[in-house]
Design a protein around this motif. Structure first.
Motif, mmCIF file in Angstrom:
data_model
loop_
_atom_site.group_PDB
_atom_site.id
_atom_site.type_symbol
_atom_site.label_atom_id
_atom_site.label_comp_id
_atom_site.label_asym_id
_atom_site.label_seq_id
_atom_site.Cartn_x
_atom_site.Cartn_y
_atom_site.Cartn_z
ATOM 1 N N HIS A 1 41.092 46.294 36.261
ATOM 2 C CA HIS A 1 42.015 47.322 35.769
ATOM 3 C C HIS A 1 43.394 47.190 36.405
ATOM 4 O O HIS A 1 44.411 47.264 35.712
ATOM 5 C CB HIS A 1 41.449 48.716 36.047
ATOM 6 C CG HIS A 1 40.350 49.096 35.106
ATOM 7 N ND1 HIS A 1 40.188 50.374 34.619
ATOM 8 C CD2 HIS A 1 39.355 48.370 34.544
ATOM 9 C CE1 HIS A 1 39.155 50.412 33.811
ATOM 10 N NE2 HIS A 1 38.616 49.205 33.762
ATOM 11 N N HIS B 1 43.803 53.850 39.981
ATOM 12 C CA HIS B 1 43.066 52.638 39.599
ATOM 13 C C HIS B 1 42.582 51.901 40.839
ATOM 14 O O HIS B 1 43.331 51.716 41.797
ATOM 15 C CB HIS B 1 43.968 51.696 38.787
ATOM 16 C CG HIS B 1 44.593 52.343 37.582
ATOM 17 N ND1 HIS B 1 43.967 52.414 36.365
ATOM 18 C CD2 HIS B 1 45.787 52.987 37.446
ATOM 19 C CE1 HIS B 1 44.762 53.050 35.507
ATOM 20 N NE2 HIS B 1 45.863 53.411 36.134
ATOM 21 N N GLU B 2 41.312 51.483 40.829
ATOM 22 C CA GLU B 2 40.770 50.678 41.934
ATOM 23 C C GLU B 2 40.266 49.328 41.451
ATOM 24 O O GLU B 2 40.526 48.303 42.071
ATOM 25 C CB GLU B 2 39.630 51.425 42.637
ATOM 26 C CG GLU B 2 39.001 50.572 43.745
ATOM 27 C CD GLU B 2 37.851 51.271 44.457
ATOM 28 O OE1 GLU B 2 36.932 50.560 44.921
ATOM 29 O OE2 GLU B 2 37.850 52.509 44.548
ATOM 30 N N SER B 3 39.530 49.316 40.348
ATOM 31 C CA SER B 3 38.920 48.080 39.864
ATOM 32 C C SER B 3 39.947 46.950 39.760
ATOM 33 O O SER B 3 41.048 47.135 39.235
ATOM 34 C CB SER B 3 38.290 48.319 38.488
ATOM 35 O OG SER B 3 38.001 47.088 37.852
ATOM 36 N N HIS C 1 35.958 47.566 44.932
ATOM 37 C CA HIS C 1 36.203 47.044 43.595
ATOM 38 C C HIS C 1 37.600 46.442 43.451
ATOM 39 O O HIS C 1 37.929 45.860 42.429
ATOM 40 C CB HIS C 1 36.043 48.154 42.550
ATOM 41 C CG HIS C 1 34.688 48.783 42.546
ATOM 42 N ND1 HIS C 1 34.435 50.014 43.082
ATOM 43 C CD2 HIS C 1 33.495 48.312 42.105
ATOM 44 C CE1 HIS C 1 33.157 50.306 42.951
ATOM 45 N NE2 HIS C 1 32.556 49.285 42.373
#
Length: 502
Positions: A290, A285-287, A320
């Motif tokens: 999220h 996960h990066e966002s 992000h």
């Protein structure tokens, strides 16, 4: 049917090996078969005996290895192919002949009557020699339905034990598969298998449609390997069955990721990062949105727990990423910036990402150390020097000398090339303090020419499933590789220190 376990027939060693560019040695086939049996597959299609002497030897070895899974071999509907299977000590044969008009006219150059006769004779011949028989009507989903059913009825009367419905060119839809399975079930009493190809990306969906319509088994491959676009992916099929349809199977799901990696490395086919279940990014996960959700409750952006399939969740820095995610990543290394420091760290790593660079773990920790003036990043592992011997007709050999917590350590290893040898030597020395596996190695050229500056990125995973990445650049590819590996190991050791204190 809902209480019965779905049978998993793995054809990685047969249809999977037919992936363009893939070939494995007999020894590697045995290793993969052992992994598949340990994974819990019900049947292994070990290969196509008639193909070569090496193929026959590999299959015979697998048959006599005492594996829990049933071992099957492929044979065309000919006595010669079936005899080859018998010579491998097989007790189970998967025999096939095409039943579609296009295959009969242009490939087989046979009439329907001839195909029917050949199919029946093959089954009778195999049964006469004491074999269990699974019969496939190749290109079944493009076959004239009355003729397909006629063939299936005939081979049932001839003694076939199982029927297989291949969607040979992946042209069917789930609705169409349901109709075919319903018709075959009405015409015969034999257990039905599905063999679906992924030309339109529907192999898993079609396999599940077949199971829901009453089929008992699916032919699958690890990582969806196979000819053209591949076959139904074992890991996707099994997890969809279990999590979406509440159906049972014998697969040990916690072993899916390691099995996938082993097959990928052995067959030399890289798994796309965004592949479901076993892709490197499947639980990454990066966002900022999220990661914030994941940190509060993983179910916000993950349909299943990564541990269920032998994975571990990981977070990625980047443009992000938000403060919550970056803070969580730093916390994994025992780093607790102030609110102002965190804001500055987030901004600086975004600036790097905006230049088109992926942010490695080492990059993020370097930025944090710079902002916080933190001495915590002192290297535990220090490289003194290394020597490489390589050349034509010489096995690449590396000798590496390191210092670990004041102790001088030396190791030598061979490899397929100088980089492989050097990295193996480092891993050997580091095994006691940082048992890691290389999950990803990437080489990029930053400048042109034979003296180009090479940039090496590595992603490693420790025995706890923690993933750490690092990147180094140098005119010498081996030096860049060694430095990136050393950087990654030192970051793994930061986590180890944190865990030992907690």
């Amino acid at each position: 049917m809902s209480e019965e376990k779905v049978r998993i027939f793995d054809t990685t060693l047969r249809d999977g090996e037919q992936t363009p560019g893939v070939t494995v040695t007999p020894e590697q086939k045995v290793q993969i078969a052992t992994r598949l049996s340990d994974l819990g597959v019900d049947a292994i299609e070990a290969g196509f005996p008639i193909v070569s002497h090496g193929e026959m030897q590999a299959i015979k070895t697998i048959v006599n290895s005492g594996l829990k899974a049933e071992i099957c071999g492929l044979a065309r509907a000919t006595e010669t192919d079936i005899d080859a299977a018998i010579k491998c000590d097989l007790k189970y044969v998967h025999t096939f002949i095409a039943t579609s008009d296009i295959h009969m006219k242009f490939k087989l150059k046979m009439t329907r009557e001839q195909v029917l006769e050949r199919a029946v004779h093959a089954v009778e011949y195999a049964k006469k020699h004491g074999l269990a028989v699974e019969f496939s009507a190749e290109d079944a989903t493009r076959s004239d339905r009355p003729f397909l059913l006629q063939v299936f009825k005939a081979v049932e009367q001839a003694g076939a034990d199982r029927l297989d419905i291949p969607d040979t060119v992946g042209y069917a839809t789930p609705q169409y598969i349901t109709q075919v399975v319903n018709d075959v079930r009405a015409a015969t009493k034999l257990p039905i298998s599905m063999h679906c190809h992924d030309d339109f990306g529907l192999a898993v969906a079609n396999s599940i449609a077949g199971i829901n319509a009453g089929a008992a088994c699916a032919h699958v491959t690890i990582n969806g390997l196979g000819e053209r676009a591949g076959n139904a992916s074992l890991e996707e099929f099994v997890m969809a069955l279990q999590c979406l349809y509440n159906k049972k199977h014998n697969i040990k799901t916690q072993m899916l990721y390691e099995t996938s990696r082993f097959v990928s490395n052995t067959m030399g086919i890289i798994v796309q990062p965004n592949k479901a279940i076993i892709g490197e990014n499947a639980f990454g996960h990066e966002s900022g949105i999220h990661t914030h959700g994941i940190l509060n409750n993983p179910l916000t952006y993950e349909p299943i727990s990564p541990e269920l399939v032998g994975r571990k969740r990981w977070l990625q820095a980047g443009k992000h990423a938000g403060a919550h995610g970056i803070n969580a990543m730093l916390a994994e290394f025992g780093i607790t910036p102030t609110e102002e420091q965190l804001k500055l760290i987030v901004e600086k790593q975004k600036d790097v990402a905006d230049k088109g660079k992926a942010i490695t773990t080492a990059d993020l920790l370097s930025i944090a150390g710079e902002v916080m003036h933190n001495a915590q990043f002192e290297e535990k592992f220090k490289l003194y020097d290394f020597h490489i011997v390589t050349g034509m007709n010489i096995i690449p050999t590396a000798v590496v000398r390191l210092n670990a917590e004041g102790k001088d350590l030396i190791s030598s290893e061979t490899g397929v090339g100088p980089v492989d040898a050097a990295l193996k030597a480092i891993q050997k020395i580091a095994a006691d303090v940082a048992s890691i596996k290389i999950r990803e190695y990437k080489l990029d050229s930053i400048t042109g020419g034979s003296d180009a500056l090479a940039e090496v990125s590595v992603k490693v995973e420790d025995k706890n499933g923690n993933i750490v990445s690092a990147r180094k650049a140098n005119e010498d590819i081996v030096v860049a590789s060694v430095e990136a590996m050393m950087d990654a190991i030192n970051k793994v050791l930061l986590k180890k220190v944190l865990y030992s204190k907690s």
